[in-house]
Design a protein around this motif. Structure first.
Motif, PDB file in Angstrom:
ATOM      1  N   ARG A   1      11.828  17.283  -2.999  1.00  0.00           N
ATOM      2  CA  ARG A   1      11.249  17.739  -1.729  1.00  0.00           C
ATOM      3  C   ARG A   1      11.583  16.765  -0.605  1.00  0.00           C
ATOM      4  O   ARG A   1      11.884  17.177   0.525  1.00  0.00           O
ATOM      5  CB  ARG A   1       9.738  17.892  -1.870  1.00  0.00           C
ATOM      6  N   ILE A   2      11.550  15.465  -0.876  1.00  0.00           N
ATOM      7  CA  ILE A   2      11.843  14.464   0.144  1.00  0.00           C
ATOM      8  C   ILE A   2      13.350  14.303   0.332  1.00  0.00           C
ATOM      9  O   ILE A   2      13.862  14.355   1.455  1.00  0.00           O
ATOM     10  CB  ILE A   2      11.204  13.121  -0.221  1.00  0.00           C
ATOM     11  N   SER A   3      14.081  14.116  -0.756  1.00  0.00           N
ATOM     12  CA  SER A   3      15.507  13.810  -0.647  1.00  0.00           C
ATOM     13  C   SER A   3      16.310  14.980  -0.077  1.00  0.00           C
ATOM     14  O   SER A   3      17.284  14.762   0.650  1.00  0.00           O
ATOM     15  CB  SER A   3      16.056  13.409  -2.027  1.00  0.00           C
ATOM     16  N   LEU A   4      15.934  16.200  -0.406  1.00  0.00           N
ATOM     17  CA  LEU A   4      16.675  17.351   0.107  1.00  0.00           C
ATOM     18  C   LEU A   4      16.329  17.646   1.562  1.00  0.00           C
ATOM     19  O   LEU A   4      17.199  18.023   2.351  1.00  0.00           O
ATOM     20  CB  LEU A   4      16.392  18.587  -0.750  1.00  0.00           C
ATOM     21  N   THR A   5      15.059  17.490   1.924  1.00  0.00           N
ATOM     22  CA  THR A   5      14.672  17.808   3.300  1.00  0.00           C
ATOM     23  C   THR A   5      15.060  16.716   4.285  1.00  0.00           C
ATOM     24  O   THR A   5      15.267  17.007   5.469  1.00  0.00           O
ATOM     25  CB  THR A   5      13.161  18.062   3.388  1.00  0.00           C
TER      26      THR A   5
ATOM     27  N   TYR B   1       8.602   8.430   6.593  1.00  0.00           N
ATOM     28  CA  TYR B   1       9.578   9.500   6.342  1.00  0.00           C
ATOM     29  C   TYR B   1      10.305   9.877   7.630  1.00  0.00           C
ATOM     30  O   TYR B   1      11.546   9.937   7.679  1.00  0.00           O
ATOM     31  CB  TYR B   1       8.868  10.706   5.741  1.00  0.00           C
ATOM     32  N   PHE B   2       9.541  10.136   8.693  1.00  0.00           N
ATOM     33  CA  PHE B   2      10.174  10.526   9.951  1.00  0.00           C
ATOM     34  C   PHE B   2      10.899   9.345  10.599  1.00  0.00           C
ATOM     35  O   PHE B   2      11.899   9.544  11.302  1.00  0.00           O
ATOM     36  CB  PHE B   2       9.126  11.103  10.908  1.00  0.00           C
TER      37      PHE B   2
ATOM     38  N   GLU C   1      19.704   7.858   2.604  1.00  0.00           N
ATOM     39  CA  GLU C   1      18.288   7.710   2.233  1.00  0.00           C
ATOM     40  C   GLU C   1      18.162   7.138   0.836  1.00  0.00           C
ATOM     41  O   GLU C   1      17.318   6.266   0.584  1.00  0.00           O
ATOM     42  CB  GLU C   1      17.584   9.070   2.314  1.00  0.00           C
ATOM     43  N   THR C   2      18.993   7.600  -0.089  1.00  0.00           N
ATOM     44  CA  THR C   2      18.943   7.096  -1.458  1.00  0.00           C
ATOM     45  C   THR C   2      19.274   5.615  -1.508  1.00  0.00           C
ATOM     46  O   THR C   2      18.611   4.829  -2.207  1.00  0.00           O
ATOM     47  CB  THR C   2      19.927   7.880  -2.340  1.00  0.00           C
TER      48      THR C   2
ATOM     49  N   THR D   1       7.632   9.751  -3.063  1.00  0.00           N
ATOM     50  CA  THR D   1       8.549   9.832  -4.196  1.00  0.00           C
ATOM     51  C   THR D   1       9.821  10.539  -3.767  1.00  0.00           C
ATOM     52  O   THR D   1       9.787  11.692  -3.334  1.00  0.00           O
ATOM     53  CB  THR D   1       7.900  10.589  -5.371  1.00  0.00           C
ATOM     54  N   SER D   2      10.940   9.850  -3.845  1.00  0.00           N
ATOM     55  CA  SER D   2      12.250  10.436  -3.594  1.00  0.00           C
ATOM     56  C   SER D   2      13.185   9.978  -4.701  1.00  0.00           C
ATOM     57  O   SER D   2      12.837   9.122  -5.513  1.00  0.00           O
ATOM     58  CB  SER D   2      12.787  10.011  -2.217  1.00  0.00           C
TER      59      SER D   2
END
Length: 385
Positions: free
Chosen positions: A177-181, A245-246, A318-319, A333-334
């Protein structure tokens, strides 16, 4: 001179065959809209279709993360720490039972401090469309319905567990949800900045173009990784997970827009000399309307293809930041956060399943790359392979 006989083909229209043969005289082909031409061209790119078939379910799963994950995000099973992946079986002693698992009995080796697990003999059928761990759907609606649940009194860890007894599969699903968005949100921000600065530079030219170009060249000359690290480290540790996140998304967007802005500028420099642009100026259209309603739509398909190729770089950035501990941090959690738990040689040597988050990252990046290639070829339906 007698006229050549006119023959009409009775065969059904096949856009793929028409394009492959280079024939542009089919009535249906000539009357097709731009969207139809792009779709016909894209259909011929088989690997891009496979990539699209992978990405669409992946992004749809983001909407139902809590339901798809067999466990809650914070659910721990302290009796099964560092448990290897638990196999799912269909047959027991030659008889079909359906999806089931065997109980895993663990023991701690006091000499090596390593945990060893052995499967039991009794099949434990999985439960589907069941009640399980409670959650707040999207943080708003409480619920406990799951697509699949562990057997009563047993466990279900298809990808193993981590050092705290968390289910790796559930955490991968939540991390998606986090990594894809973050890629979509980051590209959306970068897209808006690139269109704005590239648009005004290409349309107005002169001093505006000069200063925009100097700004983009300055940003592109700065090494990205040190700048990422510096900006990410500057985020206050007291910020909430949503603000972090933002913040990370904004940092990625601010560093990615110059490339798109240069592409938009070069295209607008040529389009602003076209007759339809001059006609819009004579009719009194404002520069904003000319740019948004007349110039940008003429190459929007190319911009969409470029955006699809930019999303993988956002995901990888991001990763990388989260892996280094300077990006997203727990309790978020990513995939990068999950990989940060596998930084030591012990994880690689003894618990290799902790490296599992690499797989969805690789598959997603490859899928976007193939999709971008297919879109890039499809936006020019008259070109040859």
């Amino acid at each position: 001179m007698s006229a050549l006989p006119h023959t009409v083909s009775t065969e059904p229209f096949d856009p793929e065959r028409t394009m492959a043969e280079g024939s542009f005289y089919s009535e249906k082909y000539m009357q097709a809209s731009q969207r139809q031409l792009i779709w016909w061209r894209f259909r011929r790119h088989r690997i891009a279709l496979v990539a699209l078939a992978f990405l669409v379910p992946a992004y749809l799963s983001v909407l139902f993360t809590e339901i798809i994950a067999p466990y809650g995000l914070e659910t721990r099973n302290t009796a099964h720490i560092f448990m290897p992946p638990q196999a799912i079986h269909l047959f027991h002693e030659g008889s079909f039972v359906g999806p089931f698992v065997y109980d895993m009995n663990g023991r701690l080796d006091l000499d090596t401090l390593q945990r060893h697990y052995t499967p039991g003999n009794e099949p434990r059928p999985l439960r589907f469309f069941c009640r399980g761990d409670s959650y707040n759907f999207w943080g708003l609606v409480p619920g406990d319905f799951h697509l699949v649940c562990p057997p009563e009194g047993s466990t279900l860890f298809p990808l193993g567990t981590d050092r705290l007894g968390h289910d790796m599969l559930s955490r991968l699903i939540y991390g998606a949800r986090i990594s894809l968005t973050v890629g979509l949100v980051g590209v959306a921000m970068s897209f808006a900045l690139g269109l704005f600065f590239g648009g005004i530079a290409g349309y107005f030219g002169g001093k505006v173009d000069y200063w925009v170009q100097r700004a983009t060249e300055t940003l592109r000359s700065i090494p990205e990784l040190p700048l990422w690290l510096a900006l990410s480290a500057s985020l206050p540790v007291t910020w909430s997970p949503i603000l972090v996140y933002f913040g990370i998304t904004l940092i990625l967007a601010l560093l990615d827009w110059p490339g798109l802005a240069r592409a938009v500028r070069s295209k607008l420099l040529s389009l602003r000399e076209e007759d339809f642009t001059a006609a819009a100026v004579v009719m009194g259209a404002t520069p904003g309307r000319i740019i948004t309603r007349h110039l940008l739509p003429n190459f929007m398909s190319h911009l969409i293809a470029s955006a699809s190729l930019s999303i993988p770089s956002m995901i990888l950035a991001e990763t990388a930041l989260s892996f280094l501990g300077l990006g997203l941090r727990p309790p978020i959690t990513s995939w990068g956060v999950l990989l940060s738990e596998a930084q030591n040689i012990e994880a690689v040597a003894l618990y290799p399943w902790l490296l599992m988050p690499m797989l969805p990252v690789m598959l997603t990046v490859l899928a976007f790359s193939f999709l971008g290639d297919g879109l890039r070829d499809a936006v020019d339906p008259h070109s040859s392979n």
